[in-house]
Design a protein around this motif. Structure first.
Motif, PDB file in Angstrom:
ATOM      1  N   TYR A  39      15.466  44.736  21.010  1.00  0.00           N
ATOM      2  CA  TYR A  39      14.867  45.966  21.598  1.00  0.00           C
ATOM      3  C   TYR A  39      14.609  45.656  22.998  1.00  0.00           C
ATOM      4  N   ILE A  62      17.331  45.306  25.218  1.00  0.00           N
ATOM      5  CA  ILE A  62      17.864  46.752  25.670  1.00  0.00           C
ATOM      6  C   ILE A  62      16.980  47.478  26.657  1.00  0.00           C
ATOM      7  N   CYS A  63      15.747  47.282  26.686  1.00  0.00           N
ATOM      8  CA  CYS A  63      14.892  47.841  27.666  1.00  0.00           C
ATOM      9  C   CYS A  63      15.569  47.269  29.009  1.00  0.00           C
ATOM     10  N   GLU A  79      18.035  46.122  29.905  1.00  0.00           N
ATOM     11  CA  GLU A  79      19.338  46.558  30.177  1.00  0.00           C
ATOM     12  C   GLU A  79      19.354  47.817  30.866  1.00  0.00           C
ATOM     13  N   LYS A  80      18.752  48.801  30.151  1.00  0.00           N
ATOM     14  CA  LYS A  80      18.448  50.148  30.711  1.00  0.00           C
ATOM     15  C   LYS A  80      17.551  50.391  31.925  1.00  0.00           C
ATOM     16  N   LEU A  81      16.456  49.661  31.644  1.00  0.00           N
ATOM     17  CA  LEU A  81      15.303  50.036  32.636  1.00  0.00           C
ATOM     18  C   LEU A  81      15.162  48.936  33.585  1.00  0.00           C
ATOM     19  N   ASN A  90       9.373  56.994  20.134  1.00  0.00           N
ATOM     20  CA  ASN A  90      10.872  57.396  19.850  1.00  0.00           C
ATOM     21  C   ASN A  90      11.175  58.577  19.290  1.00  0.00           C
ATOM     22  N   GLN A  99      10.634  52.916  41.432  1.00  0.00           N
ATOM     23  CA  GLN A  99      11.286  53.916  41.241  1.00  0.00           C
ATOM     24  C   GLN A  99      10.888  55.429  41.665  1.00  0.00           C
TER      25      GLN A  99
END
Length: 190
Positions: free
Chosen positions: A25, A28-29, A31-33, A58, A188
């Motif tokens: 998990y 994935i964070c 990778e995505k963020l 979620n 960001q």
């Protein structure tokens, strides 16, 4: 300010090693963020607590709903502004800017959502979330009817109430533990 190694002022390091599902998990964070949000790192001292938090988050923020992801993030920002929660204002303010493509909207919601160019639906939703945050015991049927009149279903009202309630809880935990927002959120917002 907190120790850079810990996401809060509490000495509660993440479980080490992380269980494989949790590590996946977190991967994935990244990778995505590009990073693991500190709120997840904060809960990772107890994997059962982390799993409960992420399951609720979620479900409320990413599952199918009559509320768009942007609308749910807007609620998070308005609730966090009322509660003056630095962590959530930074994190969810960045999400509003990203999802809306409008950096001014994020800033307006943080400072005073009433100055933002909102449609009737969004204004009704945020008025309800604000009232629920400041005086939940005064919510009455006419408050729910305003939402229905703006086009929300009773299921949508349930979702508005739950997103609002979740962020009131999260704001209080983040503030009480001096949770630090990830520096990446600030990058960001540019």
């Amino acid at each position: 300010m907190t120790d850079l190694a810990l996401p809060t002022a509490l000495n509660l390091p993440m479980a080490d090693p992380l269980p494989p599902e949790t590590q996946k998990y977190f991967d994935i964070c990244v990778e995505k963020l590009g990073f693991v949000p500190n709120v997840l790192r904060a809960y990772a001292f107890d994997i059962d607590k982390l799993n409960a938090f992420t399951a609720m988050y979620n479900d409320l923020m990413l599952a199918d709903s009559g509320l768009s992801k942007l609308e749910r993030e807007m609620i998070a920002v308005v609730v966090s502004a009322i509660n003056k929660c630095f962590y959530c204002l930074v994190a969810h303010g960045a999400a509003v800017r990203q999802l809306s493509g409008d950096p001014q909207l994020g800033e307006m919601l943080i400072m005073n959502y009433r100055v933002a160019p909102l449609d009737q639906r969004q204004r009704a939703m945020l008025d309800f979330a604000a009232k629920m945050t400041t005086e939940s015991t005064k919510i009455e049927e006419p408050d729910r009817q305003v939402l229905r009149d703006a086009g929300f279903s009773d299921r949508d009202i349930w979702d508005i109430a739950n997103v609002t309630g979740f962020f009131n809880m999260s704001n209080r935990v983040a503030s009480a533990t001096a949770m630090s927002p990830n520096p990446e959120y600030h990058a960001q917002s540019r």
